[in-house]
Design a protein around this motif. Sequence first.
Motif, PDB file in Angstrom:
ATOM      1  N   ASN A  72       0.822  -1.216   0.000  1.00  0.00           N
ATOM      2  CA  ASN A  72       0.000   0.000   0.000  1.00  0.00           C
ATOM      3  C   ASN A  72       0.855   1.264   0.000  1.00  0.00           C
ATOM      4  OD1 ASN A  72      -2.377  -1.461   0.037  1.00  0.00           O
ATOM      5  ND2 ASN A  72      -2.574  -1.416   2.253  1.00  0.00           N
ATOM      6  N   VAL A  73       1.862   1.288   0.889  1.00  0.00           N
ATOM      7  CA  VAL A  73       2.719   2.470   0.999  1.00  0.00           C
ATOM      8  C   VAL A  73       3.505   2.690  -0.293  1.00  0.00           C
ATOM      9  CG1 VAL A  73       4.710   3.455   2.213  1.00  0.00           C
ATOM     10  CG2 VAL A  73       2.887   2.347   3.511  1.00  0.00           C
ATOM     11  N   TYR A  74       4.016   1.602  -0.862  1.00  0.00           N
ATOM     12  CA  TYR A  74       4.777   1.715  -2.114  1.00  0.00           C
ATOM     13  C   TYR A  74       3.902   2.301  -3.221  1.00  0.00           C
ATOM     14  CZ  TYR A  74       6.731   0.238  -6.584  1.00  0.00           C
ATOM     15  OH  TYR A  74       7.177   0.225  -7.887  1.00  0.00           O
ATOM     16  N   TYR A  75       2.676   1.797  -3.322  1.00  0.00           N
ATOM     17  CA  TYR A  75       1.796   2.286  -4.390  1.00  0.00           C
ATOM     18  C   TYR A  75       1.448   3.758  -4.177  1.00  0.00           C
ATOM     19  CZ  TYR A  75      -2.196   2.764  -7.487  1.00  0.00           C
ATOM     20  OH  TYR A  75      -3.050   3.192  -8.467  1.00  0.00           O
ATOM     21  N   LEU A  76       1.124   4.130  -2.949  1.00  0.00           N
ATOM     22  CA  LEU A  76       0.779   5.517  -2.676  1.00  0.00           C
ATOM     23  C   LEU A  76       1.944   6.448  -3.006  1.00  0.00           C
ATOM     24  CD1 LEU A  76      -1.217   5.292   0.690  1.00  0.00           C
ATOM     25  CD2 LEU A  76      -2.100   5.951  -1.549  1.00  0.00           C
ATOM     26  N   MET A  77       3.140   6.067  -2.572  1.00  0.00           N
ATOM     27  CA  MET A  77       4.318   6.910  -2.811  1.00  0.00           C
ATOM     28  C   MET A  77       4.619   7.014  -4.298  1.00  0.00           C
ATOM     29  SD  MET A  77       5.483   8.167   0.029  1.00  0.00           S
ATOM     30  CE  MET A  77       7.172   8.584  -0.372  1.00  0.00           C
ATOM     31  N   SER A  78       4.595   5.884  -4.998  1.00  0.00           N
ATOM     32  CA  SER A  78       4.944   5.898  -6.419  1.00  0.00           C
ATOM     33  C   SER A  78       3.924   6.696  -7.229  1.00  0.00           C
ATOM     34  CB  SER A  78       5.046   4.459  -6.947  1.00  0.00           C
ATOM     35  OG  SER A  78       3.810   3.782  -6.809  1.00  0.00           O
ATOM     36  N   ARG A  79       2.658   6.532  -6.935  1.00  0.00           N
ATOM     37  CA  ARG A  79       1.626   7.262  -7.659  1.00  0.00           C
ATOM     38  C   ARG A  79       1.688   8.757  -7.374  1.00  0.00           C
ATOM     39  NH1 ARG A  79      -0.869   5.497 -11.962  1.00  0.00           N
ATOM     40  NH2 ARG A  79      -2.738   6.683 -11.410  1.00  0.00           N
ATOM     41  N   PHE A  80       1.964   9.102  -6.118  1.00  0.00           N
ATOM     42  CA  PHE A  80       2.002  10.516  -5.767  1.00  0.00           C
ATOM     43  C   PHE A  80       3.217  11.208  -6.388  1.00  0.00           C
ATOM     44  CE2 PHE A  80       3.056  13.986  -2.742  1.00  0.00           C
ATOM     45  CZ  PHE A  80       1.915  14.756  -2.948  1.00  0.00           C
ATOM     46  N   ILE A  81       4.353  10.525  -6.357  1.00  0.00           N
ATOM     47  CA  ILE A  81       5.555  11.103  -6.978  1.00  0.00           C
ATOM     48  C   ILE A  81       5.353  11.248  -8.479  1.00  0.00           C
ATOM     49  CG2 ILE A  81       7.991  10.670  -7.481  1.00  0.00           C
ATOM     50  CD1 ILE A  81       8.221   9.383  -4.721  1.00  0.00           C
ATOM     51  N   LYS A  82       4.721  10.253  -9.095  1.00  0.00           N
ATOM     52  CA  LYS A  82       4.439  10.337 -10.532  1.00  0.00           C
ATOM     53  C   LYS A  82       3.509  11.510 -10.822  1.00  0.00           C
ATOM     54  CE  LYS A  82       2.709   7.570 -14.412  1.00  0.00           C
ATOM     55  NZ  LYS A  82       2.148   6.252 -14.815  1.00  0.00           N
ATOM     56  N   LEU A  83       2.539  11.745  -9.930  1.00  0.00           N
ATOM     57  CA  LEU A  83       1.628  12.873 -10.108  1.00  0.00           C
ATOM     58  C   LEU A  83       2.373  14.204 -10.029  1.00  0.00           C
ATOM     59  CD1 LEU A  83      -1.268  14.051 -10.288  1.00  0.00           C
ATOM     60  CD2 LEU A  83      -1.370  13.896  -7.792  1.00  0.00           C
ATOM     61  N   LEU A  84       3.326  14.295  -9.110  1.00  0.00           N
ATOM     62  CA  LEU A  84       4.090  15.542  -8.966  1.00  0.00           C
ATOM     63  C   LEU A  84       4.990  15.786 -10.169  1.00  0.00           C
ATOM     64  CD1 LEU A  84       5.143  15.455  -5.187  1.00  0.00           C
ATOM     65  CD2 LEU A  84       3.336  16.820  -6.244  1.00  0.00           C
ATOM     66  N   LEU A  85       5.557  14.719 -10.716  1.00  0.00           N
ATOM     67  CA  LEU A  85       6.514  14.878 -11.810  1.00  0.00           C
ATOM     68  C   LEU A  85       5.832  15.085 -13.160  1.00  0.00           C
ATOM     69  CD1 LEU A  85       9.163  12.145 -10.866  1.00  0.00           C
ATOM     70  CD2 LEU A  85       9.290  14.622 -10.498  1.00  0.00           C
ATOM     71  N   HIS A  86       4.605  14.610 -13.299  1.00  0.00           N
ATOM     72  CA  HIS A  86       3.934  14.685 -14.598  1.00  0.00           C
ATOM     73  C   HIS A  86       2.618  15.459 -14.458  1.00  0.00           C
ATOM     74  CE1 HIS A  86       6.519  11.092 -14.796  1.00  0.00           C
ATOM     75  NE2 HIS A  86       6.699  11.431 -16.067  1.00  0.00           N
ATOM     76  N   ASN A  87       2.739  16.728 -14.170  1.00  0.00           N
ATOM     77  CA  ASN A  87       1.555  17.575 -14.112  1.00  0.00           C
ATOM     78  C   ASN A  87       1.899  18.938 -14.691  1.00  0.00           C
ATOM     79  OD1 ASN A  87       2.069  19.673 -11.800  1.00  0.00           O
ATOM     80  ND2 ASN A  87       2.744  17.698 -10.941  1.00  0.00           N
ATOM     81  N   HIS A  88       0.871  19.746 -14.872  1.00  0.00           N
ATOM     82  CA  HIS A  88       1.052  21.051 -15.507  1.00  0.00           C
ATOM     83  C   HIS A  88       0.845  22.199 -14.518  1.00  0.00           C
ATOM     84  CE1 HIS A  88       1.184  18.978 -19.362  1.00  0.00           C
ATOM     85  NE2 HIS A  88       0.057  18.345 -19.030  1.00  0.00           N
ATOM     86  N   PHE A  89       0.986  21.894 -13.228  1.00  0.00           N
ATOM     87  CA  PHE A  89       0.846  22.949 -12.235  1.00  0.00           C
ATOM     88  C   PHE A  89       2.091  23.829 -12.203  1.00  0.00           C
ATOM     89  CE2 PHE A  89      -1.825  19.597  -9.919  1.00  0.00           C
ATOM     90  CZ  PHE A  89      -2.979  20.036 -10.547  1.00  0.00           C
TER      91      PHE A  89
END
Length: 545
Positions: free
Chosen positions: A447-464
């Motif tokens: 669970n922790v691995y998935y949350l961290m990986s998804r959140f980091i991916k969200l931060l790196l691949h966004n247009h904010f």
Amino acid sequence: MAVASTASAQPQFIASTGNRSFSNAPLIEDTDTEQIVVPDKTSWKNLFAYMGPGFLVSIAYIDPGNFETDLQSGAQYKYGLLWIILVASCAALVIQSLAANLGVVTGKHLAEHCRAEYPRVTNFILWVLAEISIVACDIPEVIGTAFALNMLFNIPIWIGVLLTGLSTLILLALQQYGVRKLEFLIAFLVLTIAGCFFAELGYAKPDATEVLDGLFVPQLKGNGATGLAISLLGAMVMPHNLFLHSALVLSGKIPRSVRGIKEACRFYMIESGFALMVAFLINVSVISVSGAVCNSPDLNAEDKMNCQDLDLNKASFLLRNVLGSWSSKLFAVALLASGQSSTITGTYAGQYVMRGFLDLRLKPWLRNFLTRCLAIVPSLIVAVIGGSAGAGKLIIIASMILSFELPFALIPLLKFTSCKTKMGTHANSTAISALTWIIGSLLMAINVYYLMSRFIKLLLHNHFKVVGIVFLGMLGFSGMGLYLAGIAYLVFRKNKEATHLLALTTPESRQTETGQQGTGSMYHLEREDIMSMQLPQKRSTENID
């Protein structure tokens, strides 16, 4: 370790007084001719006296949420995620057995133990999380029922979602005319569709080598495999099932001798093992059929489109070889039965959770109505905006929420069942404790691995903008920190409340047991509050010998 005893060396039984402490007054004061006499010798015939809780709990393992995740797993990754089903089923057997043991040995279910053990704030937070998990479990039932109504009567999904608010209330009302007949009907319908998937295996002919490879070789290949694996875990090992199972065993006829308690724990484990094996085979067959059909080279264009975005509303074509033109209707009926039966178990779990954590009890229809309203809101929004595909994705998200919340029910269970001040001689052995903590640690790590990986991916691949990314990062990592801190608190906090054991653990009471063999003078414990919450009518007392 506090153990109840009397001057006459007869064991006494502790009953909840409704507050945070438990009274020392005996639940059974005098010998009554209508009380059930504990069988003098161990017999396999006694297994039938313990049948029920495991099968009722196992309904949650073949609910619409499981069907949805199974179908998508097979369509997207063929047999590659079958090992998740195997691991989750084995973990579920161990964990559900511990939940049953906790209720059998102590006479209190998991929510009651949490109320007695943790401070009020912690207890309230655990209750909120348990309620969220019940709502998350109810979302697939709502959407599955809406899909079934759409297949049967061509009702739009969003209207079907609204109608689910009435369907389960009607089903609960029908229980007073024969709850056992109703449960058998639901089980028959669900097992019918399971039989259809088993029969479809003969037509789909999945490669046995590939199936075995998927079962026993762990692999997470492809984008999104980790998220779907977590959804499978959440759909198989549900937090509310731990509360439910530990409470359901209290409605049964539990002998109060050391031998009787060991027998009860063993028979409940056997029953759970059989029920979970059936659920395991059903889930494997659904994934295998989906994987074989959707990855077949002879698939027509329409079915290929369905497999690319497979959900419950499109899955009936998988059974076309067995059911022909009736596949859609019969699949819808079984899906409707699956959703309604799972909702009943969710209603029971909600009753036990609310009563255990808050000492608050609602009527079943009101309890179900509140839970269903909370589940309908997100389901309705997604159904209106995203349609059938969006509703299917919401089922996956709800299953993931269940997986993320699992530690907050699992950790207290592991700590309570490993604690000798609560379980006495029935506490987990070192081997069982090590195994269960390894299982729990792996689930939490995924669970922790998935949350961290998804959140980091969200931060790196966004247009904010940079400010937005920083703010989002601070918010996300703070939430992750709270999640980990909550888990750490439950893991490292020492148990403080000692349970008045219902098992015979004193030398005097053990001597009493051995000195009274053949006399049948030992009594069992039945929780009247549990029985009245579970069924609309009080059951009559019967002999089991």
